[in-house]
Scaffold this active site. Structure first.
Site, short mmCIF file in Angstrom:
data_model
loop_
_atom_site.label_atom_id
_atom_site.label_comp_id
_atom_site.label_asym_id
_atom_site.label_seq_id
_atom_site.Cartn_x
_atom_site.Cartn_y
_atom_site.Cartn_z
N ARG A 137 0.83 -1.21 0.00
CA ARG A 137 0.00 0.00 0.00
C ARG A 137 0.87 1.27 0.00
NH1 ARG A 137 -4.71 2.45 3.78
NH2 ARG A 137 -6.29 2.57 2.18
N TRP A 157 -7.22 2.61 15.34
CA TRP A 157 -5.77 2.41 15.18
C TRP A 157 -5.56 1.36 14.10
CZ3 TRP A 157 -1.94 3.00 19.65
CH2 TRP A 157 -0.66 2.51 19.31
N ASP A 158 -5.15 1.82 12.94
CA ASP A 158 -5.05 0.93 11.79
C ASP A 158 -3.61 0.43 11.62
OD1 ASP A 158 -5.88 -0.42 9.53
OD2 ASP A 158 -6.84 1.34 8.63
N CYS A 209 -7.49 -2.09 14.36
CA CYS A 209 -7.84 -2.39 12.97
C CYS A 209 -6.55 -2.70 12.26
CB CYS A 209 -8.52 -1.15 12.36
SG CYS A 209 -8.79 -1.27 10.58
N ASP A 230 -12.66 -5.53 6.67
CA ASP A 230 -12.97 -4.47 5.70
C ASP A 230 -14.18 -4.85 4.86
OD1 ASP A 230 -11.18 -2.56 6.37
OD2 ASP A 230 -9.77 -2.95 4.73
C1 GLA Z 1 -7.86 0.18 6.14
C2 GLA Z 1 -9.01 0.04 7.10
C3 GLA Z 1 -10.21 0.75 6.54
C4 GLA Z 1 -9.88 2.21 6.31
C5 GLA Z 1 -8.67 2.33 5.41
C6 GLA Z 1 -8.18 3.75 5.33
O1 GLA Z 1 -8.09 -0.52 4.96
O2 GLA Z 1 -9.27 -1.28 7.38
O3 GLA Z 1 -11.30 0.64 7.41
O4 GLA Z 1 -9.62 2.81 7.55
O5 GLA Z 1 -7.59 1.54 5.87
O6 GLA Z 1 -7.09 3.89 4.54
#
Ligand code: GLA
Length: 739
Positions: free
Chosen positions: A442, A476-477, A525, A547
Site C-alpha cells: 500500500r 488504530w489501523d 484495525c 474491511d
Molecule cells: C484500512 C481500514 C479501513 C480504512 C482504510 C483507510 O483498509 O481497514 O477501514 O480505515 O484503511 O485507509
C-alpha cells in the site's frame, strides 16, 4: 485454594468446579502432564496415569522403560529421549542446544501476577484466581525456567506462560519459547482453525486430527487475516451444545504458531506461542525473557460454552479501562462515504445528518494529515492538513461536539510513506535490510517500533493532537505486513528479536496513550481483521472485524470470530449498496440485523439515502440503543452455522434471562419450502416469553426444545404483501412476562 500440592506423590492439582489440571514431577525431576479436562475428585496420588512401557527403538533416560518419548510432559525439550517438537530450545555458546530443566521449587498464591510489557488476563481481587509458579533449573547453564499457571475460580480456563532467567555467566540464544504446551493422551479430536484472507477473515475450517503435524501460523509481523492465534480441539461428536471441547488462545499480536503434533502412539501435543521461525532472543547474564500468555479453556458442554468462557474472560478480565463494561456508542465512519475526498464542510454535513438519525460518535478516517490525499503519501506526518481542515483536528472536533456528538479519529501510527517528511528526515526509522530493496505494501513501509526513539517520536506527535482536541475514540489501523525484517539499531545477533520487539513497541505505545487518555475508546484495525487477537483486546476493547462490510459475508466473519472473541469486541457497520467489496445488494434491514450483534455503526453518507431508508436507519439506531446491553454483553449462542446452512442464526440472552434477541438470516430465498422452527438456547425454561410481533407467548422450555416457529412467506406460494427476498433476515425479540 484451588491448587493443591501433594508432597508424597509430587503432584499439583489445579481445579475449580468445571476443570482439573494435573501435573506431576517426573522421576527425572522434569514436569509431566497427567490430565486436563472435566473436574475430577482430588486424590493423593494420580501416579497410575503415568504409564511406562519398554518399547523397542526407544532411547531410555534413566530406569528401564522411562523415556520422555512416551511420557506426557508440561514443557518438553528436544535432544535427549523425546523426538517430538519441543516447547523450548536454547542455543548455547558451545553450539549445544541441550537443556535439562529440573524441578527446583514452587509457589502457590492467590491472584495473578501481570506480565511486564505484555498483554495478559488479570484479576481484580486475589480471590478470583490462584496461581502456581513452578521454578525449574538447568544446573549446567545456571538458567531458570519459571512456568506460570493461573486457574480462574469461576471459569473453566487456565492461563499459562513461561519465563526464562539467565543466571549463568554466558549469554544464550533462546530460539524457541512456547507459551503453552499440552500433551493429551489420545488424538480423537477435530481441529478447528479460523483462517481466511483480507475481507474473508476467520472462516471456520474443521478437520480430523491425524498422526503428524497440523499447524497454523503467522510470519507477517502481525497475527494476520490468514490465520488466527486461536484453535479448538473438539471430540468428533461434540457440537455447539454438547461434548468435550478445548480452546487455545494466544494473547499476542505478532508472529505466532499454533500446532498439534500427533505421534504414532496417538498422543497429541498442542503448542501455542511466538512463532519460532525467524525468532531468537539473546539472553545475557541477569536478563529474563517472558513469553506471551496463552489461555486454554475446557468445556464439557460443547462449543458455545467454550466460547462463552472466552467471551466472559476477555470482556471482563482482558479488556480494560472505562469502556470495558460500557455499551458502545453508535458511530458513523466516513471512510466508505468519502474515501479521501472530503473537506471540513463535507464532514460536518455528514455528521449533522448522522446526528439527526441518532448517531452518537462521528469518526474521521484516513486522509486528514500531512500530504495525504491518496494512499501514496503522508503517513508519518501527524499534523492536520489545513487545506482540508482549516481549524485542524481541534477545530473539527469542536464543531462535531457542538452538534452534540463525540468525535473519533483514524490513525496508522506504525507506518510511513516513503513520500513523507518523516521518511525524508529519518529513512533509517523504517524496517528494511541494508543493501536490499524494501518491498512496499500500500505504498508504505513499516516504522521500526523496536526502537524506542521511533515510538517516542510518534507518541509525542499524536499526544499533541489528542491533548488539544476533543477526541473520544481512536481507530488504530495497520495496513501492511512486515517484510525485510531488520533493525538498523540492533547488532547482528539480535536481529532475530525484531519481530517480537516490534510488537512490544506497539504495546508500549498503546499503553502510554491509554494511560495519558484513559477516556478514549480505542478500536484496533489492521486492513480490517488482520490483528483481531486477544493481545489487542488488552489495549483496544473493540476491533474492526473486517474491511468486508457486506452483510452476507459478515454473517460468516462474525460467526467465525465469535468462537474466540466477544461480540462487543467486533466492530460491525451498516454500509451502502451495492456493497463496495462485493457489489452485492442486500436489504438495509439485513445490514442492520447483522451489524447490531457487535459494536454498531454506519459506514456511509446517510444524506444519500431515501426518506424511507432514513426512517429504517432511525429505527435501527433506536433499537440498538434499547437493546445494546443484551446484544453486546449478553450470553451469545451460535444456533445455526452459515458455513453449513442456507439459514444462519445466533442469539444473545441477558444475564437475568428475561430479554433475548435472536438473529435469523436466510441467505438465498426459496419457494414452497418446509415449515421451519428454530430451537433457541439459554432461556429460563420456566419463564413465559412474549416474542415481539407474535400474538402468543411461549415457555422457555418450549422455545428451546420444540423451537420457535420461523416459517416465512416462502412456505407455499408467495402471498401479496408478505414476501421475503434473497438475503432476508429477521430479529426475534423475546421478553419474559411478569416477575
Ligand atoms: C484500512 C481500514 C479501513 C480504512 C482504510 C483507510 O483498509 O481497514 O477501514 O480505515 O484503511 O485507509
Amino acid at each position: 485454594m484451588s491448587i493443591i500440592f501433594h508432597e508424597r506423590s509430587r503432584e499439583f492439582h489445579l481445579f475449580n468446579d468445571s476443570v482439573s489440571y494435573i501435573i506431576k514431577i517426573l522421576p527425572n525431576d522434569q514436569l509431566g502432564q497427567l490430565y486436563f479436562g472435566k473436574r475430577i475428585h482430588d486424590r493423593e496420588d494420580f501416579g497410575h496415569l503415568l504409564e511406562f512401557a519398554n518399547r523397542p527403538m526407544t532411547a531410555i533416560l534413566q530406569d528401564y522403560g522411562f523415556s520422555l518419548e512416551h511420557v506426557r510432559q508440561e514443557y518438553p525439550a528436544y535432544g535427549t529421549t523425546d523426538f517430538r517438537l519441543p516447547a523450548l530450545e536454547i542455543l548455547q555458546e558451545d553450539g549445544s542446544r541441550l537443556t535439562n530443566f529440573a524441578y527446583e521449587s514452587h509457589r502457590i498464591f492467590g491472584g495473578k501476577p501481570g506480565l511486564s510489557g505484555l498483554p495478559a488476563t488479570y484479576v481484580q481481587e486475589d480471590e478470583e484466581a490462584d496461581t502456581l509458579e513452578v521454578t525449574l533449573r538447568d544446573k549446567l547453564l545456571d538458567m531458570r525456567l519459571v512456568l506460570l499457571y493461573t486457574i480462574f475460580n469461576k471459569e473453566g480456563a487456565i492461563a499459562r506462560s513461561a519465563r526464562f532467567e539467565n543466571h549463568g555467566r554466558k549469554p544464550v540464544q533462546i530460539t524457541r519459547a512456547m507459551s503453552l504446551s499440552l500433551d493429551l493422551p489420545d488424538c480423537d479430536y477435530q481441529w478447528i482453525q479460523f483462517s481466511g484472507a483480507w475481507s474473508r477473515e476467520r472462516q471456520v475450517k474443521t478437520r480430523r486430527l491425524e498422526q503428524g503435524i497440523q499447524a497454523v501460523s503467522s510470519q507477517r509481523g502481525h497475527s494476520s487475516h490468514n490465520h488466527n492465534p486461536f484453535i479448538v480441539l473438539k471430540r468428533p461428536e461434540a457440537d455447539e451444545f454438547s461434548g468435550e471441547v478445548m480452546g487455545f488462545s494466544l494473547v499476542y499480536s505478532g508472529n505466532f504458531l499454533a500446532q498439534a503434533e500427533v505421534d504414532t502412539y496417538n498422543v497429541t501435543r498442542v503448542m501455542l506461542g511466538i512463532n519460532p521461525f525467524a525468532f531468537s532472543w539473546k539472553l545475557e547474564q541477569g536478563e529474563t525473557f517472558q513469553t506471551p500468555e496463552a489461555v486454554m479453556a475446557y468445556s464439557s458442554a460443547g462449543l458455545n460454552a467454550m466460547s462463552q468462557t472466552f467471551h466472559r474472560l476477555y470482556r471482563s478480565r482482558l479488556a480494560r479501562g472505562v469502556w470495558r463494561d460500557k455499551a458502545r456508542p453508535v458511530l458513523l465512519n466516513n471512510w466508505e462515504a468519502t474515501y479521501f475526498d472530503f473537506d471540513e464542510d463535507k464532514l460536518v454535513e455528514i455528521a449533522r445528518a448522522a446526528k439527526e438519525d441518532g448517531v452518537e460518535l462521528f469518526v474521521l478516517d484516513d486522509g486528514w494529515f500531512g500530504s495525504r490525499s491518496s494512499d501514496s503519501s503522508g503517513l508519518g506526518d501527524w499534523y492536520a492538513n489545513r487545506d482540508r481542515l482549516p481549524g485542524g483536528i481541534k477545530g473539527l472536533s469542536e464543531k462535531i461536539e457542538a452538534l452534540g456528538m463525540k468525535f473519533g479519529l483514524w490513525v496508522e501510527l506504525e507506518m510511513v510513506n516513503p513520500d513523507s517528511d518523516l521518511y525524508r528526515q529519518h529513512p533509517d526509522w523504517a524496517i528494511q535490510t541494508p543493501g536490499r530493496m524494501p518491498s512496499q505494501g500500500r505504498n508504505q513501509l513499516v516504522l521500526d517500533f523496536a526502537r524506542n526513539e521511533v515510538v517516542d517520536h510518534i507518541y509525542d506527535r499524536i499526544e499533541e493532537i489528542l491533548a488539544e482536541s476533543k477526541v473520544s475514540y481512536i481507530k488504530w489501523d495497520m495496513n501492511r505486513s512486515i517484510t525485510e525484517c531488520y533493525s538498523q539499531a540492533f547488532p547482528a545477533d539480535r536481529q532475530g528479536e525484531i519481530f517480537h520487539r516490534y510488537i512490544l513497541g506497539v504495546y508500549s505505545l498503546y499503553e502510554r496513550l491509554i494511560e495519558r487518555f484513559p477516556q478514549i475508546l480505542f478500536e484496533s484495525c489492521a486492513s480490517g481483521g488482520a490483528r483481531f487477537d486477544a493481545g489487542m483486546l488488552y489495549y483496544a476493547p473493540q476491533c474492526w472485524t473486517s474491511d468486508d462490510s457486506d452483510a452476507v459475508e459478515r454473517i460468516k466473519i462474525q460467526y467465525g470470530t465469535s468462537f474466540g472473541y466477544p461480540v462487543v469486541s467486533m466492530g460491525a457497520h451498516v454500509s451502502a449498496v451495492p456493497n463496495h467489496q462485493l457489489c452485492r445488494n442486500t436489504p438495509l434491514e439485513t445490514r442492520g440485523n447483522v451489524a447490531c450483534f457487535g459494536a454498531f455503526g454506519y459506514e456511509l453518507d446517510l444524506k444519500k439515502l431515501s426518506d424511507e431508508e432514513r426512517r429504517i436507519v432511525r429505527q435501527q439506531i433506536a433499537f440498538v440503543k434499547e437493546y445494546r446491553q443484551v446484544l453486546q454483553f449478553g450470553t451469545f449462542y451460535r444456533l445455526q452455522s452459515p458455513f453449513e446452512h442456507n439459514i444462519a442464526a445466533w442469539m444473545a440472552v441477558s444475564e437475568d434471562k428475561r430479554t433475548a434477541v435472536a438473529g435469523y438470516y436466510k441467505i438465498l430465498n426459496d419457494v414452497n419450502c418446509e415449515f421451519r422452527r428454530l430451537r433457541l438456547s439459554g432461556l429460563d425454561p420456566d419463564l413465559k416469553y412474549d416474542v415481539e410481533g407474535m400474538d402468543n407467548w411461549f415457555y422457555g422450555d418450549e422455545l428451546m426444545s420444540a423451537g420457535l416457529v420461523t416459517t416465512d412467506a416462502s412456505a407455499g406460494q408467495a402471498v401479496p404483501g408478505q414476501f421475503c427476498t434473497d438475503f432476508w433476515s429477521k430479529l426475534y425479540v423475546l421478553k419474559a412476562r411478569g416477575e
